[in-house]
Design a protein around this motif. Structure first.
Motif, PDB file in Angstrom:
ATOM      1  N   SER A 110       0.837  -1.200   0.000  1.00 15.83           N
ATOM      2  CA  SER A 110       0.000   0.000   0.000  1.00 15.83           C
ATOM      3  C   SER A 110       0.873   1.253   0.000  1.00 15.83           C
ATOM      4  O   SER A 110       0.629   2.196  -0.766  1.00 15.83           O
ATOM      5  N   GLU A 111       1.887   1.263   0.864  1.00 18.64           N
ATOM      6  CA  GLU A 111       2.824   2.398   0.904  1.00 18.64           C
ATOM      7  C   GLU A 111       3.533   2.546  -0.438  1.00 18.64           C
ATOM      8  O   GLU A 111       3.702   3.657  -0.938  1.00 18.64           O
ATOM      9  N   TYR A 112       3.950   1.422  -1.022  1.00 15.65           N
ATOM     10  CA  TYR A 112       4.661   1.459  -2.296  1.00 15.65           C
ATOM     11  C   TYR A 112       3.762   2.025  -3.392  1.00 15.65           C
ATOM     12  O   TYR A 112       4.170   2.912  -4.145  1.00 15.65           O
ATOM     13  N   GLN A 113       2.524   1.525  -3.459  1.00 14.49           N
ATOM     14  CA  GLN A 113       1.592   2.006  -4.482  1.00 14.49           C
ATOM     15  C   GLN A 113       1.368   3.502  -4.350  1.00 14.49           C
ATOM     16  O   GLN A 113       1.394   4.236  -5.330  1.00 14.49           O
ATOM     17  N   GLN A 114       1.171   3.955  -3.118  1.00 13.70           N
ATOM     18  CA  GLN A 114       0.943   5.375  -2.893  1.00 13.70           C
ATOM     19  C   GLN A 114       2.196   6.188  -3.249  1.00 13.70           C
ATOM     20  O   GLN A 114       2.099   7.283  -3.783  1.00 13.70           O
ATOM     21  N   SER A 115       3.365   5.626  -2.960  1.00 15.11           N
ATOM     22  CA  SER A 115       4.620   6.340  -3.209  1.00 15.11           C
ATOM     23  C   SER A 115       4.917   6.511  -4.692  1.00 15.11           C
ATOM     24  O   SER A 115       5.496   7.512  -5.093  1.00 15.11           O
ATOM     25  N   ILE A 116       4.540   5.532  -5.515  1.00 11.04           N
ATOM     26  CA  ILE A 116       4.900   5.612  -6.937  1.00 11.04           C
ATOM     27  C   ILE A 116       3.805   6.189  -7.815  1.00 11.04           C
ATOM     28  O   ILE A 116       3.963   6.272  -9.026  1.00 11.04           O
ATOM     29  N   GLU A 117       2.681   6.624  -7.203  1.00 10.64           N
ATOM     30  CA  GLU A 117       1.580   7.169  -7.997  1.00 10.64           C
ATOM     31  C   GLU A 117       2.033   8.291  -8.922  1.00 10.64           C
ATOM     32  O   GLU A 117       1.606   8.369 -10.066  1.00 10.64           O
ATOM     33  N   ASP A 118       2.904   9.157  -8.426  1.00 11.56           N
ATOM     34  CA  ASP A 118       3.360  10.282  -9.247  1.00 11.56           C
ATOM     35  C   ASP A 118       4.674   9.986  -9.969  1.00 11.56           C
ATOM     36  O   ASP A 118       5.244  10.863 -10.605  1.00 11.56           O
ATOM     37  N   GLY A 119       5.160   8.745  -9.842  1.00 13.81           N
ATOM     38  CA  GLY A 119       6.387   8.353 -10.528  1.00 13.81           C
ATOM     39  C   GLY A 119       7.668   8.722  -9.793  1.00 13.81           C
ATOM     40  O   GLY A 119       8.750   8.464 -10.288  1.00 13.81           O
ATOM     41  N   ILE A 120       7.542   9.340  -8.629  1.00 14.13           N
ATOM     42  CA  ILE A 120       8.717   9.770  -7.852  1.00 14.13           C
ATOM     43  C   ILE A 120       8.536   9.315  -6.411  1.00 14.13           C
ATOM     44  O   ILE A 120       7.482   9.523  -5.823  1.00 14.13           O
ATOM     45  N   ILE A 121       9.577   8.712  -5.863  1.00 13.91           N
ATOM     46  CA  ILE A 121       9.541   8.349  -4.444  1.00 13.91           C
ATOM     47  C   ILE A 121      10.324   9.425  -3.694  1.00 13.91           C
ATOM     48  O   ILE A 121      11.540   9.562  -3.864  1.00 13.91           O
ATOM     49  N   THR A 122       9.603  10.199  -2.885  1.00 11.56           N
ATOM     50  CA  THR A 122      10.222  11.292  -2.139  1.00 11.56           C
ATOM     51  C   THR A 122      10.984  10.739  -0.938  1.00 11.56           C
ATOM     52  O   THR A 122      10.875   9.555  -0.603  1.00 11.56           O
ATOM     53  N   VAL A 123      11.710  11.598  -0.263  1.00 14.91           N
ATOM     54  CA  VAL A 123      12.462  11.196   0.924  1.00 14.91           C
ATOM     55  C   VAL A 123      11.515  10.677   2.001  1.00 14.91           C
ATOM     56  O   VAL A 123      11.767   9.628   2.599  1.00 14.91           O
ATOM     57  N   ASN A 124      10.404  11.378   2.257  1.00 13.96           N
ATOM     58  CA  ASN A 124       9.442  10.915   3.261  1.00 13.96           C
ATOM     59  C   ASN A 124       8.809   9.593   2.864  1.00 13.96           C
ATOM     60  O   ASN A 124       8.594   8.722   3.707  1.00 13.96           O
ATOM     61  N   GLU A 125       8.516   9.438   1.584  1.00 15.04           N
ATOM     62  CA  GLU A 125       7.957   8.172   1.115  1.00 15.04           C
ATOM     63  C   GLU A 125       8.964   7.039   1.286  1.00 15.04           C
ATOM     64  O   GLU A 125       8.611   5.937   1.700  1.00 15.04           O
ATOM     65  N   ALA A 126      10.221   7.319   0.988  1.00 11.92           N
ATOM     66  CA  ALA A 126      11.268   6.304   1.171  1.00 11.92           C
ATOM     67  C   ALA A 126      11.404   5.924   2.641  1.00 11.92           C
ATOM     68  O   ALA A 126      11.587   4.750   2.973  1.00 11.92           O
ATOM     69  N   LYS A 127      11.275   6.905   3.529  1.00 10.53           N
ATOM     70  CA  LYS A 127      11.343   6.622   4.962  1.00 10.53           C
ATOM     71  C   LYS A 127      10.189   5.727   5.393  1.00 10.53           C
ATOM     72  O   LYS A 127      10.377   4.801   6.187  1.00 10.53           O
ATOM     73  N   ARG A 128       8.992   5.997   4.875  1.00 10.48           N
ATOM     74  CA  ARG A 128       7.835   5.154   5.214  1.00 10.48           C
ATOM     75  C   ARG A 128       8.025   3.742   4.678  1.00 10.48           C
ATOM     76  O   ARG A 128       7.730   2.754   5.359  1.00 10.48           O
ATOM     77  N   LEU A 129       8.541   3.622   3.452  1.00 12.95           N
ATOM     78  CA  LEU A 129       8.804   2.298   2.879  1.00 12.95           C
ATOM     79  C   LEU A 129       9.861   1.556   3.696  1.00 12.95           C
ATOM     80  O   LEU A 129       9.728   0.351   3.952  1.00 12.95           O
ATOM     81  N   LEU A 130      10.878   2.270   4.115  1.00 16.18           N
ATOM     82  CA  LEU A 130      11.915   1.656   4.948  1.00 16.18           C
ATOM     83  C   LEU A 130      11.343   1.185   6.278  1.00 16.18           C
ATOM     84  O   LEU A 130      11.631   0.073   6.737  1.00 16.18           O
ATOM     85  N   ARG A 131      10.500   2.002   6.883  1.00 19.13           N
ATOM     86  CA  ARG A 131       9.882   1.624   8.161  1.00 19.13           C
ATOM     87  C   ARG A 131       9.019   0.376   7.985  1.00 19.13           C
ATOM     88  O   ARG A 131       9.086  -0.555   8.775  1.00 19.13           O
TER      89      ARG A 131
END
Length: 152
Positions: A110-131
């Protein structure tokens, strides 16, 4: 608002499923239908969210503060949370670990899908994916410990 609401509803669902629907009903005094409305993605329930007191009651019993973490992330913050509570034996066994594993994996996806919706994984999105990845790893470690315990 739609993105925020959807994000909170996903985390509310994870919280209720982590605790279990029956125990969640008992803890909050809410019916299954009411709890379901709090995480329903149906348009008629778009403005219904779990009350804060119910979140607190459920997160005390949950393996992770799903909704509180989501709220912090939506404000650009993060939480430091130790999910291995002291003096508490590991709950469940391998079956519980398999359920937790599927839930954690669903949260990661779910986090991954939300993170790549705009084609860019931001720093905050990467932190959430890492967590989420780290939490998934913890479930795997718990599962390994349970399997070692059962094979001894």
């Amino acid at each position: 608002m739609a993105g925020i609401g959807s994000y909170l509803k996903k985390h509310t669902e994870a919280l209720v499923k982590d605790v279990g629907i029956e125990p969640a009903c008992a803890l909050t005094g809410k019916s299954k239908a009411t709890l379901g409305r709090y995480y329903s993605d149906n348009p008629e329930h778009a403005d219904r969210f779990m009350p804060v007191d119910a979140v607190v009651l459920l997160e005390k019993e949950a393996s992770f503060p799903f909704v509180t973490t989501a709220l912090a992330e939506l404000q650009g913050g993060s939480l430091s949370f130790e999910d291995r509570r002291q003096n508490t034996p590991m709950k469940g066994g391998v079956n519980a670990d398999v359920i937790a594993l599927s839930q954690r994996f669903a949260m990661l996806m779910s986090e991954y899908q939300q993170s790549i919706e705009d084609g860019i994984i931001t720093v905050n999105e990467a932190k959430r994916l890492l967590r989420e990845t780290s939490l998934l790893q913890r479930v795997l470690i718990d599962m390994k410990l349970h399997l070692e315990e059962e094979s001894a």
